[in-house]
Design a protein around this motif. Structure first.
Motif, PDB file in Angstrom:
ATOM      1  N   SER A 155      34.501 -56.402 -52.566  1.00  0.00           N
ATOM      2  CA  SER A 155      35.217 -57.108 -51.784  1.00  0.00           C
ATOM      3  C   SER A 155      34.699 -58.510 -51.475  1.00  0.00           C
ATOM      4  CB  SER A 155      35.639 -56.299 -50.461  1.00  0.00           C
ATOM      5  OG  SER A 155      36.118 -57.214 -49.313  1.00  0.00           O
ATOM      6  N   GLU A 156      35.398 -59.411 -51.466  1.00  0.00           N
ATOM      7  CA  GLU A 156      34.790 -60.758 -50.953  1.00  0.00           C
ATOM      8  C   GLU A 156      35.184 -60.988 -49.413  1.00  0.00           C
ATOM      9  OE1 GLU A 156      33.129 -62.990 -52.812  1.00  0.00           O
ATOM     10  OE2 GLU A 156      33.419 -61.534 -54.378  1.00  0.00           O
ATOM     11  N   ASN A 157      35.647 -59.885 -48.961  1.00  0.00           N
ATOM     12  CA  ASN A 157      36.141 -60.235 -47.242  1.00  0.00           C
ATOM     13  C   ASN A 157      35.127 -59.177 -46.658  1.00  0.00           C
ATOM     14  OD1 ASN A 157      37.287 -60.791 -44.916  1.00  0.00           O
ATOM     15  ND2 ASN A 157      39.220 -59.567 -45.479  1.00  0.00           N
ATOM     16  N   LYS A 158      33.703 -59.150 -46.542  1.00  0.00           N
ATOM     17  CA  LYS A 158      32.917 -58.382 -46.133  1.00  0.00           C
ATOM     18  C   LYS A 158      32.305 -58.697 -44.704  1.00  0.00           C
ATOM     19  CE  LYS A 158      30.378 -58.458 -49.705  1.00  0.00           C
ATOM     20  NZ  LYS A 158      29.455 -58.030 -50.757  1.00  0.00           N
ATOM     21  N   HIS A 159      32.294 -57.727 -43.690  1.00  0.00           N
ATOM     22  CA  HIS A 159      31.797 -57.875 -42.461  1.00  0.00           C
ATOM     23  C   HIS A 159      31.218 -56.739 -41.913  1.00  0.00           C
ATOM     24  CE1 HIS A 159      34.617 -61.568 -42.454  1.00  0.00           C
ATOM     25  NE2 HIS A 159      35.527 -60.771 -42.906  1.00  0.00           N
TER      26      HIS A 159
ATOM     27  N   LYS B  89      19.559 -59.597 -45.260  1.00  0.00           N
ATOM     28  CA  LYS B  89      19.914 -58.842 -46.310  1.00  0.00           C
ATOM     29  C   LYS B  89      21.418 -58.808 -46.334  1.00  0.00           C
ATOM     30  CE  LYS B  89      16.034 -55.476 -46.680  1.00  0.00           C
ATOM     31  NZ  LYS B  89      16.072 -55.132 -48.125  1.00  0.00           N
ATOM     32  N   LEU B  90      22.098 -58.591 -45.262  1.00  0.00           N
ATOM     33  CA  LEU B  90      23.617 -58.314 -45.130  1.00  0.00           C
ATOM     34  C   LEU B  90      24.313 -59.738 -45.621  1.00  0.00           C
ATOM     35  CD1 LEU B  90      24.157 -56.295 -41.935  1.00  0.00           C
ATOM     36  CD2 LEU B  90      24.455 -55.505 -44.418  1.00  0.00           C
ATOM     37  N   ARG B  91      23.736 -60.592 -44.961  1.00  0.00           N
ATOM     38  CA  ARG B  91      24.237 -62.239 -45.170  1.00  0.00           C
ATOM     39  C   ARG B  91      23.931 -62.568 -46.797  1.00  0.00           C
ATOM     40  NH1 ARG B  91      22.084 -63.975 -39.430  1.00  0.00           N
ATOM     41  NH2 ARG B  91      23.973 -63.760 -38.159  1.00  0.00           N
ATOM     42  N   SER B  92      22.868 -62.163 -47.399  1.00  0.00           N
ATOM     43  CA  SER B  92      22.608 -62.649 -48.727  1.00  0.00           C
ATOM     44  C   SER B  92      23.326 -61.677 -49.621  1.00  0.00           C
ATOM     45  CB  SER B  92      21.257 -62.092 -49.054  1.00  0.00           C
ATOM     46  OG  SER B  92      20.264 -62.969 -48.478  1.00  0.00           O
ATOM     47  N   ALA B  93      23.961 -60.446 -49.139  1.00  0.00           N
ATOM     48  CA  ALA B  93      24.929 -59.780 -49.896  1.00  0.00           C
ATOM     49  C   ALA B  93      26.586 -60.035 -49.836  1.00  0.00           C
ATOM     50  CB  ALA B  93      24.744 -58.284 -49.718  1.00  0.00           C
ATOM     51  N   GLY B  94      26.618 -61.267 -48.841  1.00  0.00           N
ATOM     52  CA  GLY B  94      28.102 -61.639 -48.867  1.00  0.00           C
ATOM     53  C   GLY B  94      28.625 -61.139 -47.479  1.00  0.00           C
TER      54      GLY B  94
ATOM     55  N   PHE C  91      40.304 -60.157 -38.666  1.00  0.00           N
ATOM     56  CA  PHE C  91      39.957 -60.392 -39.961  1.00  0.00           C
ATOM     57  C   PHE C  91      41.295 -60.171 -40.827  1.00  0.00           C
ATOM     58  CE2 PHE C  91      36.409 -57.896 -38.094  1.00  0.00           C
ATOM     59  CZ  PHE C  91      35.357 -58.613 -38.039  1.00  0.00           C
ATOM     60  N   PRO C  92      41.445 -60.809 -41.902  1.00  0.00           N
ATOM     61  CA  PRO C  92      42.579 -60.632 -42.734  1.00  0.00           C
ATOM     62  C   PRO C  92      42.413 -59.223 -43.337  1.00  0.00           C
ATOM     63  CG  PRO C  92      40.773 -62.119 -43.728  1.00  0.00           C
ATOM     64  CD  PRO C  92      40.479 -61.966 -42.459  1.00  0.00           C
ATOM     65  N   LYS C  93      43.398 -58.646 -43.641  1.00  0.00           N
ATOM     66  CA  LYS C  93      43.320 -57.365 -44.306  1.00  0.00           C
ATOM     67  C   LYS C  93      43.054 -57.139 -45.737  1.00  0.00           C
ATOM     68  CE  LYS C  93      44.309 -55.735 -39.959  1.00  0.00           C
ATOM     69  NZ  LYS C  93      43.921 -57.180 -39.215  1.00  0.00           N
ATOM     70  N   GLU C  94      43.376 -58.065 -46.524  1.00  0.00           N
ATOM     71  CA  GLU C  94      43.210 -58.067 -47.861  1.00  0.00           C
ATOM     72  C   GLU C  94      41.815 -57.942 -48.311  1.00  0.00           C
ATOM     73  OE1 GLU C  94      44.752 -60.378 -46.364  1.00  0.00           O
ATOM     74  OE2 GLU C  94      46.859 -60.051 -46.687  1.00  0.00           O
TER      75      GLU C  94
END
Length: 244
Positions: free
Chosen positions: A3-7, A120-125, A178-181
């Motif tokens: 996913s590109e929408n990662k939080h 680590k998390l930020r580097s992984a997107g 957050f957007p749901k997609e």
């Protein structure tokens, strides 16, 4: 495809920062006095004070009369001393003692690996967020002192929402940001009740054992990710997502 929408939304107090400075202050200020009354260790009094504060903060929130945690924490000091076995709490301790201990609570230190975990998390997107029951100034100060300052738009306090965790609406408040997609959304905490409550609202749960030690899965269920450190927690979140 990842996913590109990662939080990842983090609890802060107890998760990202430890209570050690608070326990050390109780030992320094009241330890000998407590032991003279056959009460100890000092850490146990600190735990009882914090847990009672969290309970009453939650109860007040449930009555729709929201009171910030620190106001409750200050108010119940003498009552908890009484429940610990002190016959005359206001003779045993003073307001100066209480304020010294409360001041120490404003100096909580980061847990090992905190900065590495975020990196680590930020580097992984992943985008990293905070949702705390504490007041914004105090809790943001913990992070800033650790070199982990959050952008204001990524930092939320229940004080601004007007309802405390674990009420579902507290988690829903940030979930609605957050957007749901293609959403890959996590809640990370060292309090298992916090991660479990967030899971009920649609988050994946990530629990670190650094505070509670025991996850009590018979009550709270199984989290998607568990770890013994914050850095391992980040690695496990990234690995879990990579396998999907």
């Amino acid at each position: 495809m990842a996913s590109e929408n990662k939080h990842v939304v983090f609890d802060i107090v107890g998760t990202c920062v430890s209570y050690d400075a608070f326990f050390e202050a109780i030992e320094a200020r009241l330890g000998d006095r407590l032991r003279a009354q056959n009460i100890g260790p000092a850490r146990l009094f600190g735990y009882a004070w914090m847990e009672t504060g969290e309970k009453e903060y939650t109860y007040m929130s449930l009555t729709n009369k929201y009171v910030p945690f620190f106001d409750i924490f200050r108010s119940i000091f003498y009552r908890v001393l009484g429940q610990a076995g002190i016959a005359n709490p206001r003779s045993f301790a003073t307001d100066d003692d209480r304020e010294f201990l409360l001041a120490s609570y404003r100096t909580l230190r980061p847990r090992p690996g905190l900065l590495e975990c975020f990196e680590k998390l930020r580097s992984a997107g992943y985008t990293v967020w905070a949702l705390t029951s504490g007041d914004t100034t105090r809790v943001a100060g913990y992070l800033e002192a650790a070199g982990a300052k959050f952008p204001e738009e990524n930092f939320f306090s229940c004080d601004s929402i007007g309802i405390g965790k674990p009420a579902p609406s507290a988690y829903q408040f940030i979930l609605d940001k957050f957007p749901k997609e293609n959403l890959d959304l996590w809640f990370a905490a060292a309090h298992i009740w916090d991660a479990a409550a967030a899971r009920q609202c649609g988050f994946k749960g990530a629990w670190a054992s650094v505070w509670e030690g025991e996850p009590s899965p018979d009550i709270y269920g199984e989290m998607e990710v568990t770890a013994d450190s914050l850095t391992e927690l980040a690695d496990n979140i990234i690995s879990y997502t990579g396998k999907k």
